[in-house]
Design a protein around this motif. Structure first.
Motif, PDB file in Angstrom:
ATOM      1  N   THR A  71       0.842  -1.197   0.000  1.00 21.30           N
ATOM      2  CA  THR A  71       0.000   0.000   0.000  1.00 21.30           C
ATOM      3  C   THR A  71       0.872   1.240   0.000  1.00 21.30           C
ATOM      4  O   THR A  71       2.092   1.154   0.130  1.00 21.30           O
ATOM      5  CB  THR A  71      -0.903   0.029   1.260  1.00 21.30           C
ATOM      6  N   SER A 167      -6.768   5.907  -1.921  1.00 16.91           N
ATOM      7  CA  SER A 167      -7.809   5.130  -2.609  1.00 16.91           C
ATOM      8  C   SER A 167      -8.654   5.983  -3.538  1.00 16.91           C
ATOM      9  O   SER A 167      -9.393   5.457  -4.370  1.00 16.91           O
ATOM     10  CB  SER A 167      -8.722   4.451  -1.580  1.00 16.91           C
ATOM     11  N   GLY A 168      -8.579   7.309  -3.381  1.00 14.49           N
ATOM     12  CA  GLY A 168      -9.374   8.213  -4.213  1.00 14.49           C
ATOM     13  C   GLY A 168     -10.769   8.458  -3.672  1.00 14.49           C
ATOM     14  O   GLY A 168     -11.711   8.701  -4.425  1.00 14.49           O
ATOM     15  N   GLY A 169     -10.905   8.384  -2.359  1.00 13.20           N
ATOM     16  CA  GLY A 169     -12.209   8.650  -1.731  1.00 13.20           C
ATOM     17  C   GLY A 169     -12.658   7.501  -0.856  1.00 13.20           C
ATOM     18  O   GLY A 169     -12.174   6.376  -0.983  1.00 13.20           O
ATOM     19  N   LYS A 171     -15.490   5.968  -0.769  1.00 15.44           N
ATOM     20  CA  LYS A 171     -16.233   4.929  -1.492  1.00 15.44           C
ATOM     21  C   LYS A 171     -15.273   3.906  -2.104  1.00 15.44           C
ATOM     22  O   LYS A 171     -15.479   2.691  -1.996  1.00 15.44           O
ATOM     23  CB  LYS A 171     -17.099   5.556  -2.579  1.00 15.44           C
ATOM     24  N   ASN A 172     -14.213   4.408  -2.730  1.00 13.97           N
ATOM     25  CA  ASN A 172     -13.215   3.526  -3.345  1.00 13.97           C
ATOM     26  C   ASN A 172     -12.479   2.675  -2.310  1.00 13.97           C
ATOM     27  O   ASN A 172     -12.066   1.553  -2.599  1.00 13.97           O
ATOM     28  CB  ASN A 172     -12.197   4.336  -4.148  1.00 13.97           C
ATOM     29  N   SER A 173     -12.310   3.221  -1.112  1.00 15.82           N
ATOM     30  CA  SER A 173     -11.588   2.480  -0.077  1.00 15.82           C
ATOM     31  C   SER A 173     -12.334   1.208   0.341  1.00 15.82           C
ATOM     32  O   SER A 173     -11.739   0.272   0.863  1.00 15.82           O
ATOM     33  CB  SER A 173     -11.337   3.365   1.149  1.00 15.82           C
ATOM     34  N   THR A 175     -14.459  -0.360  -1.985  1.00 14.76           N
ATOM     35  CA  THR A 175     -14.829  -1.111  -3.200  1.00 14.76           C
ATOM     36  C   THR A 175     -13.641  -1.612  -4.009  1.00 14.76           C
ATOM     37  O   THR A 175     -13.789  -2.538  -4.799  1.00 14.76           O
ATOM     38  CB  THR A 175     -15.711  -0.240  -4.121  1.00 14.76           C
ATOM     39  N   GLN A 176     -12.466  -1.011  -3.836  1.00 10.18           N
ATOM     40  CA  GLN A 176     -11.295  -1.451  -4.593  1.00 10.18           C
ATOM     41  C   GLN A 176     -10.847  -2.848  -4.158  1.00 10.18           C
ATOM     42  O   GLN A 176     -11.216  -3.321  -3.077  1.00 10.18           O
ATOM     43  CB  GLN A 176     -10.136  -0.461  -4.418  1.00 10.18           C
ATOM     44  N   LYS A 177     -10.027  -3.460  -5.006  1.00 14.06           N
ATOM     45  CA  LYS A 177      -9.594  -4.837  -4.787  1.00 14.06           C
ATOM     46  C   LYS A 177      -8.992  -5.059  -3.396  1.00 14.06           C
ATOM     47  O   LYS A 177      -9.387  -5.959  -2.675  1.00 14.06           O
ATOM     48  CB  LYS A 177      -8.578  -5.214  -5.872  1.00 14.06           C
ATOM     49  N   GLY A 179      -8.857  -2.598  -1.095  1.00 18.57           N
ATOM     50  CA  GLY A 179      -9.334  -1.528  -0.216  1.00 18.57           C
ATOM     51  C   GLY A 179     -10.051  -2.008   1.024  1.00 18.57           C
ATOM     52  O   GLY A 179      -9.825  -1.496   2.115  1.00 18.57           O
ATOM     53  N   THR A 183      -9.073  -1.102   4.809  1.00 20.38           N
ATOM     54  CA  THR A 183     -10.010  -0.217   5.512  1.00 20.38           C
ATOM     55  C   THR A 183     -10.480  -0.850   6.814  1.00 20.38           C
ATOM     56  O   THR A 183     -10.491  -0.185   7.862  1.00 20.38           O
ATOM     57  CB  THR A 183     -11.233   0.105   4.621  1.00 20.38           C
TER      58      THR A 183
END
Length: 202
Positions: A71, A167-169, A171-173, A175-177, A179, A183
């Motif tokens: 990360t 993560s870019g927000g 929501k992405n944290s 939903t990402q692979k 993340g 999180t």
């Protein structure tokens, strides 16, 4: 004679009433003691459980960063976090002779055989070294006080902020692979210091 019997009966009744009153007070005090002990035991168990969970989560994030799931977090901050949250049994074990031997071997290999010393071992070796050399003011006093909890909370908040940013927000944290695992691990880092500070204040 009748008056003497009356006085004797009166005295016996008074004694019985006093004994009953004392017994009732004793029973009430015992019930209150059991209730308070159960509450404190529950809090103690909750605190101990969260401390173990926080330490395991921090170690998990550290391992995660040392593998292919690397990360962008500043994971070296997990070293002081683990130092402050490590349960007493584990802390005592690694700050004793066992930890000293590990630190000695790690330093020897690092100094004389630097090519043989893997990069992924640097942070764990640094943690062991910190456990061994930490003065009693930090190892004893700060670890068991609200100051240690505040330091852990600051570290956890910073890591959470950096993770969301990378993560870019938020929501992405989730939903990402990679993340979700990161999180959830960082959220687990937040719970223990918040719990500890809350019960230190109240």
């Amino acid at each position: 004679m009748g008056r003497v019997d009356y006085l004797a009966m009166k005295t016996e009744e008074t004694t019985v009433n006093l004994i009953n009153s004392d017994l009732n007070e004793f029973v009430d005090a015992a019930k209150k003691l059991v209730k308070d002990a159960a509450m404190l035991g529950g809090l103690g168990f909750g605190t101990s459980f969260l401390q173990w969970a926080a330490s395991i989560s921090a170690i998990y994030l550290l391992i995660l960063d040392r593998t292919n799931w690397r990360t962008k977090m500043l994971t070296t901050l997990l070293v002081p976090y683990i130092f402050f949250t490590l349960p007493v049994v584990v802390f005592t074990f690694f700050s004793g002779d066992f930890g000293k031997w590990i630190a000695l071997i790690a330093i020897t290999i690092r100094l004389f055989f630097p090519k043989e010393f893997p990069e992924w071992l640097e942070i764990p070796a640094g943690l062991i070294l910190l456990l061994v050399v930490a003065p009693s003011l930090i190892a004893g006093t700060l670890r068991e006080s609200w100051v240690g909890a505040v330091i852990c909370l600051v570290i956890a908040c910073y890591l959470f902020h950096e993770h969301i940013k990378a993560s870019g927000g938020i929501k992405n944290s989730f939903t990402q692979k990679n993340g979700i695992s990161n999180t959830l691990g960082i959220v687990a880092l937040l719970v223990y210091p918040v719990w500890t500070i809350f019960f230190h204040i109240f």
